[in-house]
Design a protein around this motif. Sequence first.
Motif, PDB file in Angstrom:
ATOM      1  N   HIS A 460       1.022  -1.093  -0.008  1.00  0.00           N
ATOM      2  CA  HIS A 460      -0.002   0.105  -0.101  1.00  0.00           C
ATOM      3  C   HIS A 460       0.921   1.240   0.225  1.00  0.00           C
ATOM      4  O   HIS A 460       0.599   2.126  -0.771  1.00  0.00           O
ATOM      5  CB  HIS A 460      -0.856   0.051   1.113  1.00  0.00           C
ATOM      6  CG  HIS A 460      -1.833  -0.895   0.970  1.00  0.00           C
ATOM      7  ND1 HIS A 460      -2.085  -2.367   1.038  1.00  0.00           N
ATOM      8  CD2 HIS A 460      -3.304  -0.594   0.947  1.00  0.00           C
ATOM      9  CE1 HIS A 460      -3.263  -2.930   1.027  1.00  0.00           C
ATOM     10  NE2 HIS A 460      -4.090  -2.152   0.878  1.00  0.00           N
ATOM     11  N   GLN A 463       2.128   2.175  -3.334  1.00  0.00           N
ATOM     12  CA  GLN A 463       1.134   2.549  -4.215  1.00  0.00           C
ATOM     13  C   GLN A 463       0.918   4.100  -3.801  1.00  0.00           C
ATOM     14  O   GLN A 463      -0.044   4.734  -4.493  1.00  0.00           O
ATOM     15  CB  GLN A 463      -0.168   1.964  -4.265  1.00  0.00           C
ATOM     16  CG  GLN A 463       0.158   0.404  -4.896  1.00  0.00           C
ATOM     17  CD  GLN A 463      -1.221  -0.366  -4.294  1.00  0.00           C
ATOM     18  OE1 GLN A 463      -2.203  -0.061  -3.821  1.00  0.00           O
ATOM     19  NE2 GLN A 463      -1.122  -1.713  -4.793  1.00  0.00           N
ATOM     20  N   ARG A 465      -0.276   4.881  -0.859  1.00  0.00           N
ATOM     21  CA  ARG A 465      -1.231   5.267   0.197  1.00  0.00           C
ATOM     22  C   ARG A 465      -0.659   5.402   1.624  1.00  0.00           C
ATOM     23  O   ARG A 465       0.594   5.073   1.659  1.00  0.00           O
ATOM     24  CB  ARG A 465      -1.963   3.895   0.343  1.00  0.00           C
ATOM     25  CG  ARG A 465      -2.904   3.527  -0.934  1.00  0.00           C
ATOM     26  CD  ARG A 465      -3.952   4.280  -1.401  1.00  0.00           C
ATOM     27  NE  ARG A 465      -3.411   5.463  -1.927  1.00  0.00           N
ATOM     28  CZ  ARG A 465      -3.032   5.967  -3.152  1.00  0.00           C
ATOM     29  NH1 ARG A 465      -2.938   4.891  -3.997  1.00  0.00           N
ATOM     30  NH2 ARG A 465      -2.573   6.951  -3.774  1.00  0.00           N
ATOM     31  N   GLY A 467      -1.127   4.534   6.280  1.00  0.00           N
ATOM     32  CA  GLY A 467      -1.797   3.451   6.952  1.00  0.00           C
ATOM     33  C   GLY A 467      -1.727   3.771   8.456  1.00  0.00           C
ATOM     34  O   GLY A 467      -0.753   4.607   9.018  1.00  0.00           O
ATOM     35  N   ILE A 544      -5.212   1.482   4.893  1.00  0.00           N
ATOM     36  CA  ILE A 544      -4.649   0.219   5.581  1.00  0.00           C
ATOM     37  C   ILE A 544      -4.513   0.570   7.120  1.00  0.00           C
ATOM     38  O   ILE A 544      -4.133   1.258   7.611  1.00  0.00           O
ATOM     39  CB  ILE A 544      -3.449  -0.363   5.217  1.00  0.00           C
ATOM     40  CG1 ILE A 544      -3.465  -1.932   5.611  1.00  0.00           C
ATOM     41  CG2 ILE A 544      -2.425   0.445   5.414  1.00  0.00           C
ATOM     42  CD1 ILE A 544      -2.642  -2.950   4.810  1.00  0.00           C
ATOM     43  N   TYR A 570      -9.924   4.890  -2.139  1.00  0.00           N
ATOM     44  CA  TYR A 570      -9.309   3.706  -2.538  1.00  0.00           C
ATOM     45  C   TYR A 570      -9.773   2.478  -1.551  1.00  0.00           C
ATOM     46  O   TYR A 570     -10.130   2.720  -0.509  1.00  0.00           O
ATOM     47  CB  TYR A 570      -7.591   3.942  -1.779  1.00  0.00           C
ATOM     48  CG  TYR A 570      -6.943   5.114  -2.680  1.00  0.00           C
ATOM     49  CD1 TYR A 570      -6.864   4.882  -4.087  1.00  0.00           C
ATOM     50  CD2 TYR A 570      -6.990   6.181  -1.839  1.00  0.00           C
ATOM     51  CE1 TYR A 570      -6.296   6.120  -4.617  1.00  0.00           C
ATOM     52  CE2 TYR A 570      -6.553   7.356  -2.316  1.00  0.00           C
ATOM     53  CZ  TYR A 570      -6.216   7.398  -3.800  1.00  0.00           C
ATOM     54  OH  TYR A 570      -5.538   8.482  -4.430  1.00  0.00           O
ATOM     55  N   SER A 572      -9.858  -0.416   0.954  1.00  0.00           N
ATOM     56  CA  SER A 572      -9.157  -0.282   2.175  1.00  0.00           C
ATOM     57  C   SER A 572      -9.312  -1.719   2.826  1.00  0.00           C
ATOM     58  O   SER A 572     -10.117  -2.452   2.615  1.00  0.00           O
ATOM     59  CB  SER A 572      -9.718   0.857   3.019  1.00  0.00           C
ATOM     60  OG  SER A 572      -9.698   1.849   2.539  1.00  0.00           O
TER      61      SER A 572
END
Length: 679
Positions: A460, A463, A465, A467, A544, A570, A572
């Motif tokens: 993630h 990409q 992202r 978390g 995430i 996105y 999750s």
Amino acid sequence: MSSLFAMDIQKLKGVGQKRGQLFEKLGAPTVGDLLRLYPRDYQDWTERLPIAQAPLGEVCVVRAEVLRVPSQVRLPGGKLLFRTTATDGETDMQLTFFNNRYIPKLLEEGRTYLFRGKMQRVKGSSAMTSPEFVPEEREQEIVPIYPATAGLGSRVVAGAVRNALALVPEAPGDPLPPALREEYQLCHLGYALENIHFPRSQTDLEIARRRLVFEEFLVLQLGLLQIKSGRREKNLHPVTGEYPEEFAELLPFRLTGAQQRAIAQGVQDMAGLSPMNRLVQGDVGSGKTAVAAALCWTVIQGGWQAALMAPTEILAAQHHQSLSALLGPAGVRCALLTGSLGAAKRRELLESLAAGEIHLVIGTHALISEKVAFHGLGLVITDEQHRFGVNQRVALAQKGASPHLLVMSATPIPRTLALMAYGDLDVSVLDELPPGRQTIETYLIDSAKRDRAFRYVQKHLDQGRQGYLICPLIEEGESGMMSVDAYAETVRGAFPHTAVGVLHGKMKPAQKEQVMEKFAAGDFGLLVATTVVEVGVDVPNAAIMLIENAERYGLSQLHQLRGRIGRGQYPSTCILISDNSSPETLERLRLFKSTTDGFAIADADLKLRGPGDFFGQRQHGLPQLKIASMTMDLDLLRQAQRCARRLFHSGGLEGEEYRKLRGEIQRLFAKTGGQRVAL
């Protein structure tokens, strides 16, 4: 009786000034408060077993004769150990005590005692280690265990309670008149007080508790009904009762049916004869802010101002940003008031607010500070209601003349419980999620798969992202689990190319705000945090979440944590890590894994947690209940609520026989910090 209940605790026999101060720390400054300081538990000495039948590992009571004076053994380090043997005539039992040099004098050879402790097997023989004991002839049945504080143990409290009960008349004045007690099969107050503290049997204890729980719920419900009716005097800020179609046209999205229904209910309230007093509760992401915006817009079109209070600066800033973007094009002037606003800007804002030039002000607790004044406050909104108490929303409402009140909560509460707990509010439920809200996949793994989970988190991050990694402990404890700081170091080692932020409850508010702002801005790829992020700012890029030791959280708390992700475009994922093998725990976590419906989770949480306080540490802001449980006593709560409604709406409380009950309502609500209930 009323004078006895108000009597200073220091005047009670055996208390005095020094001990009286300790009783005050326990919340018992008067004799009445002491009598309402109910035991937190009981020791039952009534069921006595032969030694041979006592189950291993369980606390039990046995009757046995001491066969010899306890002998002393000095252990390495200077500690003392005392041993002796006792018998019930059929089976012998070894008794061991540590560091109690009085044991040889307290246990006499040839005398029979009652011993209470866990039965063990030591070298094939029955044994107890450091059991409690009393001579057989001393009456010892059901023993109360009281809350204690340093210097004031349970036995001292029990002694003071006995002295207080000795002063209570044989037939004390009862807040519940005879007809009401007979209708609901409730015992008299004197019997209830005697048997809640020193019950003669489990049956007597249950009878006493039932009466006291009913009374407490009845007083609570009557007080809430009175607060509700106090706002029914006159609507000083009426709006047209039509659904605000013009507002709906401002939105870049279509409202859900649940949102439209909540808005219509709110507008209908505000068009009525008395002010709106409504709770909107909805799952994370259900669109409560859009409902609030619609009602703000409606009030502002009527020529009044609106105020929204949020629990943190960053959440207030987020509301300000979204509401300004939504309502600004329609000519609504919004402002943000927080504690960190500079003196000059604050002065300018307050002047504009008082002049009516600001239509909607969003802020933190700063809104209830003394210098804040409105030109014409028509609507007050509190967000994340469980972070505020009754008094704080009342304080904001007092900035205007009977403004409409909207309370928003993202903590799912079963509807029946919400109607009872928030008895002073009407309830709207947002039970639909807006289209586009991302689904969240949830997985349950053990710690052996943590490295694999970390690799999944890394995907993630690769990409782009972000978390959350949730850790239950702020500091190292005896549990063997890592603290949040130690865990953060582990995370930094596992993700060497990722900036890691740390957030926990012991940080200063400004530090917490700064960390959350950096995470929201993308400066941190990962945020290691405790449950302090349970209520927080939207970070649409966070996709995430990994929760360590997931078994340590309630279902509703897990749901609030999981709600931090899935807020953007996105897909999750939430990963629960737990090594707990308890069937009940695994059932709970699997249930959570199987659904994202907050209300289904809340219902399950309510059932699974049983007598625990579903609301947490007084998060609902209601007066503190002394004995009743919103979960364990639901049937009695329903009975008391029906009784309260009947009494209240029939005007039955006005009679002389209800004078003491009216006094109890005043007493309970006075303890919320001075909010007075007019009766």
